[in-house]
Write a protein that holds these residues in place. Structure first.
Motif, mmCIF file in Angstrom:
data_model
loop_
_atom_site.group_PDB
_atom_site.id
_atom_site.type_symbol
_atom_site.label_atom_id
_atom_site.label_comp_id
_atom_site.label_asym_id
_atom_site.label_seq_id
_atom_site.Cartn_x
_atom_site.Cartn_y
_atom_site.Cartn_z
ATOM 1 N N SER A 45 0.811 -1.217 0.000
ATOM 2 C CA SER A 45 0.000 0.000 0.000
ATOM 3 C C SER A 45 0.843 1.266 0.000
ATOM 4 C CB SER A 45 -0.925 0.011 1.222
ATOM 5 O OG SER A 45 -0.161 0.028 2.428
ATOM 6 N N MET A 46 2.139 1.146 0.313
ATOM 7 C CA MET A 46 3.031 2.304 0.368
ATOM 8 C C MET A 46 4.333 1.986 -0.349
ATOM 9 S SD MET A 46 2.701 3.559 4.337
ATOM 10 C CE MET A 46 1.124 3.955 5.100
ATOM 11 N N ASN A 47 4.990 3.042 -0.818
ATOM 12 C CA ASN A 47 6.286 2.891 -1.465
ATOM 13 C C ASN A 47 7.352 2.750 -0.384
ATOM 14 O OD1 ASN A 47 8.838 3.363 -2.699
ATOM 15 N ND2 ASN A 47 7.837 4.443 -4.385
ATOM 16 N N LEU A 48 7.838 1.537 -0.190
ATOM 17 C CA LEU A 48 8.768 1.267 0.906
ATOM 18 C C LEU A 48 10.071 2.040 0.781
ATOM 19 C CD1 LEU A 48 8.355 -2.622 1.291
ATOM 20 C CD2 LEU A 48 6.919 -0.773 2.181
ATOM 21 N N ILE A 49 10.442 2.409 -0.418
ATOM 22 C CA ILE A 49 11.687 3.141 -0.638
ATOM 23 C C ILE A 49 11.564 4.590 -0.190
ATOM 24 C CG2 ILE A 49 13.324 3.948 -2.385
ATOM 25 C CD1 ILE A 49 13.536 0.984 -1.913
ATOM 26 N N ASP A 50 10.399 5.190 -0.399
ATOM 27 C CA ASP A 50 10.240 6.632 -0.181
ATOM 28 C C ASP A 50 9.718 7.017 1.197
ATOM 29 O OD1 ASP A 50 11.144 7.039 -2.723
ATOM 30 O OD2 ASP A 50 9.157 7.334 -3.616
ATOM 31 N N ILE A 51 9.012 6.112 1.876
ATOM 32 C CA ILE A 51 8.399 6.485 3.145
ATOM 33 C C ILE A 51 9.419 6.468 4.284
ATOM 34 C CG2 ILE A 51 6.119 5.667 2.458
ATOM 35 C CD1 ILE A 51 6.620 3.106 4.013
ATOM 36 N N ALA B 150 10.880 5.509 8.129
ATOM 37 C CA ALA B 150 10.962 4.235 8.845
ATOM 38 C C ALA B 150 9.706 4.002 9.673
ATOM 39 C CB ALA B 150 12.199 4.209 9.722
ATOM 40 N N ASP B 151 9.189 5.050 10.298
ATOM 41 C CA ASP B 151 7.987 4.901 11.119
ATOM 42 C C ASP B 151 6.790 4.494 10.272
ATOM 43 O OD1 ASP B 151 9.213 5.511 13.533
ATOM 44 O OD2 ASP B 151 8.974 7.661 13.236
ATOM 45 N N GLU B 152 6.690 5.045 9.064
ATOM 46 C CA GLU B 152 5.577 4.701 8.181
ATOM 47 C C GLU B 152 5.670 3.263 7.680
ATOM 48 O OE1 GLU B 152 4.114 8.548 5.765
ATOM 49 O OE2 GLU B 152 6.258 8.116 5.513
ATOM 50 N N LEU B 153 6.872 2.714 7.674
ATOM 51 C CA LEU B 153 7.074 1.356 7.178
ATOM 52 C C LEU B 153 6.169 0.359 7.899
ATOM 53 C CD1 LEU B 153 8.945 -0.258 5.212
ATOM 54 C CD2 LEU B 153 10.448 -0.654 7.168
ATOM 55 N N LEU B 154 5.978 0.559 9.195
ATOM 56 C CA LEU B 154 5.161 -0.365 9.976
ATOM 57 C C LEU B 154 3.675 -0.230 9.665
ATOM 58 C CD1 LEU B 154 6.984 -0.167 13.422
ATOM 59 C CD2 LEU B 154 7.199 -1.922 11.663
ATOM 60 N N ASN B 155 3.296 0.834 8.959
ATOM 61 C CA ASN B 155 1.898 1.029 8.583
ATOM 62 C C ASN B 155 1.580 0.510 7.187
ATOM 63 O OD1 ASN B 155 1.254 2.368 11.033
ATOM 64 N ND2 ASN B 155 2.101 4.274 10.226
ATOM 65 N N ALA B 156 2.605 0.106 6.454
ATOM 66 C CA ALA B 156 2.387 -0.416 5.104
ATOM 67 C C ALA B 156 1.651 -1.759 5.182
ATOM 68 C CB ALA B 156 3.719 -0.584 4.374
ATOM 69 N N LYS B 157 0.775 -1.980 4.218
ATOM 70 C CA LYS B 157 -0.013 -3.209 4.180
ATOM 71 C C LYS B 157 0.249 -3.978 2.896
ATOM 72 C CE LYS B 157 -2.167 -1.954 7.968
ATOM 73 N NZ LYS B 157 -1.831 -2.593 9.267
#
Length: 549
Positions: free
Chosen positions: A521-527, A529-536
């Motif tokens: 759901s998110m671009n793992l390269i651009d987000i 580190a904190d947002e990484l845990l919210n990616a689905k």
């Protein structure tokens, strides 16, 4: 180039007896893992395989007119994630057992045991656990913690690392463990100041109880495999390297033969089965791209949390715990050296657990001796965990083609209390991800599930931030060892495929490889580190089959 692609598609489709409609996955941000074609927006799939990776325009031009068009709506795509070290069947079973992993007090511990007891049939062993005594201050539980709430069934509950367990009095009685019982080789029966067994069993001592637990039925094992597979697919995992038992291999082979194996598995059966494995391979070969079994799992030592990892120097003193350098869990090192050499002659890959610095030095040196004795062939010998390394050990991995198989989420847990176990000098050579990458080693990542969560995103978060669960290292625990998200992705994809000899068919998004990839759901390269845990995970594609979440 386009004409060559047309030729590939024509030959592939023309030779297929069971033609399936092509699928075009487009409007995506694709991280391929391929250095010569690192980014794309479209993937074309035919049956189980990728037949094109590139931009949308070329994909629509090259694909069949009746191809299924799947708009990924700008979402991020990676190769299928690979876990380098799981206990897959244990994980599937644990999903239906008591979970004490978040317990922070004796009261919580006992409440959950009492509730679990009400759900079990009379006489059935209570198993599971995953408790961590560091969450309530570091004091070991004892059998009274269980006896006070349940005293009429046998109970054996593992610590989260699997190297320590708590048995109640009922289980100890069944096992015949008394105050006079001697510690087995490679194990410890913990005793109080009066010499009485407390219920804590370490490493090989756990077997004194677990051997009395009735075997699980084939149906229960098959169900556990399907539960574990569903869980893995929901996290974007398309391949696991399983450190399993002979029974696990039989379960995988049965499901493979019945067409029910839905995830790629390379199993490393326990080393004591090495003769059986050689005979099995003589009859069945080494497996295929769904299931391989040409490896064995060995174990040098215990764990840091249990103070059984084998160290050069003694652990730091703590309360009533006696001074120790840990233990070597092998019954006989001479026999172990022999079986390593005999299996090496049969091209069986070695994966040996080593956590302490002395354990790592021992197995690294043994691998080097085998290379010198038998010749420099492509072995890809693995050290499982590679956790605490001596100063001389780091360069030995890349120099000798030895693979460090590491599980970064352990850092998140261990970093909050490891200073109570070992000195600063060795702490600084703990989970040295950056140093291993810079040395040229093929660093691989996984979870050690059920010891840690199976979720690869949590592992990536730990590797790139090196934060710890106590919140005391916001800039990272030994921050010079932090790595980038790009490096972490490689450790969870192509590096892992290489570690299992599957790099030619899996691990990257490339024409000709299996269609194993994940949509996030998110671009793992651009987000951040904190947002990484919210990616689905939105979609996991395995061998061209879509699993949508």
């Amino acid at each position: 180039m386009i004409s060559r692609l047309f030729l590939f598609i024509f030959v592939f489709v023309g030779c297929s007896e069971n033609y399936q409609r092509q699928k075009i996955y487009h409007n995506a941000v694709v991280w391929t893992g391929e250095s010569n074609n690192p980014r794309a927006t479209a993937i074309v799939v035919q049956d189980q395989f990728i037949i094109f990776v590139g931009n949308d325009e070329d994909a629509f031009l090259l694909a069949d007119e009746n191809a299924i068009k799947i708009d990924l709506k700008g979402n991020f795509v990676t190769p299928g994630l690979i876990d380098n070290h799981v206990h897959f069947m244990s994980g599937g079973l644990q999903l239906s057992r008591i979970d004490l992993s978040r317990v922070k007090s004796k009261v919580e511990f006992q409440d959950l045991i009492a509730k679990a007891d009400m759900e079990l049939k009379d006489g059935v062993w209570m198993q599971g656990g995953n408790w961590d005594h560091e969450l309530w201050g570091g004091t070991y539980p004892d059998r009274s913690w269980i006896d006070e709430v349940v005293d009429d069934r046998p109970i054996l509950l593992d610590r989260l690392d699997g190297h320590m367990a708590l048995a109640n009095s009922f289980a100890l009685s069944i096992a015949g463990i008394t105050n006079e019982t001697q510690d087995p080789i490679g194990g410890i029966i913990k005793r109080d100041i009066y010499g009485s067994a407390t219920g804590i069993l370490k490493d090989k001592a756990i077997d004194l109880c677990s051997v009395h637990i009735p075997d699980i039925s084939a149906k229960e094992l098959d169900d556990a495999l399907q539960k574990a597979t569903d869980h893995a697919l929901s996290l974007g995992i398309t391949q696991v390297h399983d450190m399993g038992s002979w029974s696990n291999l039989e379960t995988y082979k049965r499901n493979y033969d019945n067409g029910n194996l839905r995830i790629r598995i390379k199993i490393y059966p326990w080393y004591e089965n090495w003769k059986n494995l050689i005979s099995f391979m003589q009859r069945n070969g080494s497996g295929d791209d769904w299931l391989r079994w040409d490896g064995i799992k060995g174990m040098m030592d215990g764990s840091l949390g249990s103070r059984t990892a084998w160290m050069h120097e003694p652990y730091l003193p703590y309360k009533e715990i006696s001074p120790t350098v840990g233990i070597i869990t092998l019954d006989d090192t001479t026999k172990f050296k022999y079986l390593l050499r005999e299996t090496d002659k049969k091209n069986i890959q070695h994966a040996v657990h080593a956590i302490g610095d002395k354990a790592n030095d021992w197995i690294l040196n043994e691998y080097i001796k085998i290379k010198n004795d038998h010749g420099n062939i492509d072995r890809r010998s693995r050290v499982e965990h590679s956790q605490h390394l001596s100063a001389s050990a780091i360069l030995k991995f890349s120099k000798n083609g030895i693979i460090p198989s590491m599980q970064p989420y352990h850092l998140y847990d261990d970093g909050s209390w490891a200073h109570k176990r070992i000195k600063y000098d060795l702490l600084s050579r703990t989970y040295v991800f950056k140093s291993l990458i810079e040395s040229g080693a093929n660093l691989t990542f996984g979870s050690d599930w059920t010891v840690a969560p199976l979720d690869p995103l949590k592992g990536m978060y730990a590797a790139i931030t090196r934060r710890t669960r106590d919140g005391k290292n916001p800039q990272g625990w030994f921050p010079k060892q932090k790595i980038s998200i790009d490096e972490a992705l490689r450790c969870y994809t192509i590096n892992n495929a290489f570690a299992a000899f599957w790099e030619n068919t899996t691990g990257t998004i490339k024409s000709g490889k299996y269609a194993d990839f994940v949509v996030f759901s998110m671009n793992l390269i651009d987000i951040s580190a904190d947002e990484l845990l919210n990616a689905k995970v939105l979609r996991t594609v395995l061998a061209g089959k879509d699993h949508i979440f």
